[in-house]
Design an enzyme around this catalytic site. Structure first.
Site, PDB file in Angstrom:
ATOM      1  N   LYS A 118       0.834  -1.210   0.000  1.00 35.65           N
ATOM      2  CA  LYS A 118       0.000   0.000   0.000  1.00 35.65           C
ATOM      3  C   LYS A 118       0.865   1.255   0.000  1.00 35.65           C
ATOM      4  CE  LYS A 118      -1.789   1.734   3.922  1.00 35.65           C
ATOM      5  NZ  LYS A 118      -1.521   3.175   4.109  1.00 35.65           N
ATOM      6  N   CYS A 170      -4.787  13.505  12.619  1.00 31.12           N
ATOM      7  CA  CYS A 170      -5.415  12.223  12.367  1.00 31.12           C
ATOM      8  C   CYS A 170      -5.381  11.440  13.659  1.00 31.12           C
ATOM      9  CB  CYS A 170      -4.738  11.475  11.231  1.00 31.12           C
ATOM     10  SG  CYS A 170      -3.139  10.853  11.687  1.00 31.12           S
ATOM     11  N   ARG A 175       0.795  14.943  13.025  1.00 37.33           N
ATOM     12  CA  ARG A 175       1.363  14.728  11.695  1.00 37.33           C
ATOM     13  C   ARG A 175       1.474  16.013  10.868  1.00 37.33           C
ATOM     14  NH1 ARG A 175      -0.841   8.913   9.677  1.00 37.33           N
ATOM     15  NH2 ARG A 175       1.116   8.842   8.596  1.00 37.33           N
ATOM     16  N   ASP A 229       4.444   0.880  11.949  1.00 40.09           N
ATOM     17  CA  ASP A 229       3.262   0.246  11.361  1.00 40.09           C
ATOM     18  C   ASP A 229       3.089  -1.220  11.784  1.00 40.09           C
ATOM     19  OD1 ASP A 229       2.620   2.592  10.155  1.00 40.09           O
ATOM     20  OD2 ASP A 229       3.093   1.966   8.108  1.00 40.09           O
ATOM     21  N   ARG A 259      -8.768  -0.180   3.917  1.00 36.80           N
ATOM     22  CA  ARG A 259      -7.781   0.777   3.395  1.00 36.80           C
ATOM     23  C   ARG A 259      -6.453   0.085   3.105  1.00 36.80           C
ATOM     24  NH1 ARG A 259      -6.155   4.654   7.325  1.00 36.80           N
ATOM     25  NH2 ARG A 259      -4.642   4.933   5.685  1.00 36.80           N
TER      26      ARG A 259
HETATM   27  C1  UD1 Z   1       4.503   7.080   6.332  1.00 37.78           C
HETATM   28  C2  UD1 Z   1       3.606   5.891   6.132  1.00 37.78           C
HETATM   29  C3  UD1 Z   1       3.028   5.430   7.454  1.00 37.78           C
HETATM   30  C4  UD1 Z   1       4.147   5.177   8.447  1.00 37.78           C
HETATM   31  C5  UD1 Z   1       5.075   6.377   8.548  1.00 37.78           C
HETATM   32  C6  UD1 Z   1       6.297   6.119   9.410  1.00 37.78           C
HETATM   33  C7  UD1 Z   1       2.654   6.164   3.923  1.00 37.78           C
HETATM   34  C8  UD1 Z   1       1.449   6.463   3.107  1.00 37.78           C
HETATM   35  N1  UD1 Z   1       2.515   6.264   5.239  1.00 37.78           N
HETATM   36  O1  UD1 Z   1       3.698   8.136   6.857  1.00 37.78           O
HETATM   37  O2  UD1 Z   1       2.287   4.232   7.241  1.00 37.78           O
HETATM   38  O3  UD1 Z   1       3.592   4.926   9.730  1.00 37.78           O
HETATM   39  O4  UD1 Z   1       5.550   6.741   7.241  1.00 37.78           O
HETATM   40  O5  UD1 Z   1       7.013   5.032   8.931  1.00 37.78           O
HETATM   41  O6  UD1 Z   1       3.700   5.803   3.404  1.00 37.78           O
HETATM   42  N2  UD1 Z   1       6.779  14.770  10.700  1.00 37.78           N
HETATM   43  C9  UD1 Z   1       6.941  16.109  10.989  1.00 37.78           C
HETATM   44  N3  UD1 Z   1       6.879  17.005   9.944  1.00 37.78           N
HETATM   45  C10 UD1 Z   1       6.685  16.613   8.655  1.00 37.78           C
HETATM   46  C11 UD1 Z   1       6.525  15.234   8.377  1.00 37.78           C
HETATM   47  C12 UD1 Z   1       6.577  14.335   9.420  1.00 37.78           C
HETATM   48  O7  UD1 Z   1       7.128  16.485  12.140  1.00 37.78           O
HETATM   49  O8  UD1 Z   1       6.654  17.472   7.773  1.00 37.78           O
HETATM   50  C13 UD1 Z   1       6.823  13.773  11.800  1.00 37.78           C
HETATM   51  C14 UD1 Z   1       5.510  13.005  11.952  1.00 37.78           C
HETATM   52  O9  UD1 Z   1       4.594  13.714  12.759  1.00 37.78           O
HETATM   53  C15 UD1 Z   1       5.986  11.732  12.593  1.00 37.78           C
HETATM   54  C16 UD1 Z   1       7.368  11.518  11.952  1.00 37.78           C
HETATM   55  O10 UD1 Z   1       7.749  12.777  11.434  1.00 37.78           O
HETATM   56  O11 UD1 Z   1       6.157  11.918  13.976  1.00 37.78           O
HETATM   57  C17 UD1 Z   1       7.412  10.503  10.843  1.00 37.78           C
HETATM   58  O12 UD1 Z   1       6.390  10.786   9.905  1.00 37.78           O
HETATM   59  P1  UD1 Z   1       6.525  10.422   8.367  1.00 37.78           P
HETATM   60  O13 UD1 Z   1       7.691   9.514   8.171  1.00 37.78           O
HETATM   61  O14 UD1 Z   1       6.467  11.662   7.581  1.00 37.78           O
HETATM   62  O15 UD1 Z   1       5.205   9.588   8.126  1.00 37.78           O
HETATM   63  P2  UD1 Z   1       4.248   9.619   6.859  1.00 37.78           P
HETATM   64  O16 UD1 Z   1       5.030   9.863   5.630  1.00 37.78           O
HETATM   65  O17 UD1 Z   1       3.085  10.503   7.166  1.00 37.78           O
END
Ligand code: UD1
Length: 427
Positions: free
Chosen positions: A22, A123, A128, A313, A405
């Site tokens: 996914k 969420c 996030r 995850d 999902r």
């Molecule tokens: C992706 C995955 C999700 C997984 C996560 C961590 C997809 C669709 N989703 O989510 O299943 O759980 O990686 O492996 O691939 N953060 C910030 N600022 C930002 C972006 C992130 O502070 O601009 C923080 C987030 O709040 C979180 C951490 O960084 O605490 C990691 O998030 P991130 O790796 O970005 O997760 P996603 O890409 O949303």
């Protein structure tokens, strides 16, 4: 509303085919925005999130066509084509359904010179934010404005220019957005402390197949030399390591043995190491891997971390398994601040779990008992399904749309290895 009904206590045995990932699919699909040529993805999983993402892309002018699978292919085959970008706005109605929609920002900006995307908002598992996505794009010259719940990004003179960005923390989504933007920028972009998840490698491999120039693939230092244009291609989505890990836990929690056909064990060593430490037998073979119970489950101490660490995850599913291990397990969630929503539901099934902040102590119990449960997110829902498979009596998992999902044909796959599980419509 549909529910999943499980009669627990059956030992699961047999083979489960692993679907396309996914999270890889959700970053490969927006690559269609980067070219006017056709992009064909094979091994796409049939999931609600993939459908939602396709609809979002349709709204931006991308045509999507599902085609019959060819010889030797698995999953679904879809051809996407963005002959031209019809709209550069990803509206609230689409983005609120799926946070991952934010990854259209980078490719749209790179191709069209501007992009307006609704802010995803919070969420169930935490705040996030998307600050890192925006900072990385700014390093490539993007001018960014936030107004009325939307982020509007513009590339001066219509094109981004290469720049360096060092992520202060590892972010999968921000790395993806930055990569998809950098491939069409002028000059060189360097990303430091980039995410190294296998899904990022899959994205890099697709971009290279489309004509992108990327060095350091698989490392945290990515060097991207922008090109004038990209071409379409045909590309196979990698197998889902989280789906494979989830079914491995199903073998563990039911004292069974499941062959995970198509799994790629080398992408999930933190998971397989944890399974082995819990006392499961994990055998790699050329078609996947087999996970079998081998005596009582042992407790674990696990901290989630970016790849190659233990994936957040998988935390909920492993926690369900550890509820019936012999002894005390320690879990620490370092990625998301609110990812123990499954704990109160697991407790209702007889689990003994103490949560303090980001840490959880799971006191193994002799067994779980079935109950009506509901979860607030995808992986939490799966942990309840796992608990239901092991529990004595009947379990009803509500809010099945979370499972839809991210788990393709869940009931079918689990029934095939001996589970008593069915979907019930509430009429
Ligand atoms: C992706 C995955 C999700 C997984 C996560 C961590 C997809 C669709 N989703 O989510 O299943 O759980 O990686 O492996 O691939 N953060 C910030 N600022 C930002 C972006 C992130 O502070 O601009 C923080 C987030 O709040 C979180 C951490 O960084 O605490 C990691 O998030 P991130 O790796 O970005 O997760 P996603 O890409 O949303």
């Amino acid at each position: 509303m549909d529910s999943i009904h499980i009669v627990g206590g059956k030992r699961l045995e047999g083979a489960i085919p692993i679907s396309g990932a996914k999270n890889a699919a959700l970053t490969l699909l927006p690559c269609a925005l980067l070219t006017d040529g056709p992009l064909t993805l094979t091994n796409l999983p049939r999931l609600a999130d993939v459908d939602t993402f396709s609809h979002l892309l349709n709204g931006l002018g991308v045509s999507t066509k599902i085609e019959g699978v060819r010889k030797g292919e698995v999953g679904r085959r879809m051809t996407l084509q963005a002959a031209e970008i019809a709209s550069t706005v990803a509206p609230y109605d689409m983005v609120r359904k799926m946070r991952a929609s934010i990854v259209v920002l980078g490719p749209m900006l790179a191709r069209a010179g501007e992009a307006t995307v609704s802010l995803p908002g919070g969420c169930a598992i935490g705040d996030r934010p998307i600050d890192l996505h925006l900072r990385a794009l700014e390093a490539m010259g993007a001018e960014i404005e936030l107004a009325a719940g939307y982020v509007k990004a513009v590339a001066p003179k219509g094109r981004l220019s290469g720049g360096d960005y060092s992520f202060p923390m590892v972010s999968v989504g921000a790395t993806e957005n930055a990569l998809m933007a950098a491939v069409l920028a002028t000059g060189r972009t360097q990303l430091f402390n980039a995410a190294r998840e296998p899904e990022i490698v899959d994205l890099c491999n697709l971009l290279v197949a489309m004509g992108g120039r990327i060095e350091g693939i698989g490392s945290s230092h990515l060097i991207i030399d922008g090109v004038e244009g990209l071409n379409g291609c045909t590309y196979e989505v990698m197998p889902d390591r989280i789906e494979a890990g989830s079914y491995a836990c199903a073998a563990g929690i039911t004292g069974g043995s499941i062959d995970l056909i198509g799994a790629r064990p080398h992408d999930m060593l933190a998971i397989t190491n944890a399974l082995a430490a819990a006392g499961l037998m994990v055998e790699f073979h050329d078609r996947g891997m087999k996970v079998s119970a081998d005596g009582p489950l042992k407790p674990l101490a696990i901290s989630t971390a970016p790849y190659p660490g233990f994936p957040t995850d998988m935390q909920a599913q492993v926690m369900a398994m550890l509820c019936v291990a012999q002894g005390e397990s320690f879990l620490e969630e370092t990625i998301f601040e609110n990812r123990y929503m499954h704990v109160p539901e697991l407790r209702r099934m007889g689990a003994t779990i103490d949560v303090r902040g980001r840490s959880a102590i799971v006191h193994g119990v002799g067994g779980l008992t079935g109950a009506n449960v509901m979860a607030t997110d995808l992986r939490a829902s799966m942990s309840l399904v796992l608990a239901g498979l092991a529990a004595e009596g009947e379990t009803e998992v509500l809010r099945v749309y979370h499972l839809d999902r991210g788990y393709e044909r869940l009931e079918e796959k689990l029934s095939a290895v001996g589970a008593t599980i069915e979907r019930r419509s509430a009429g």
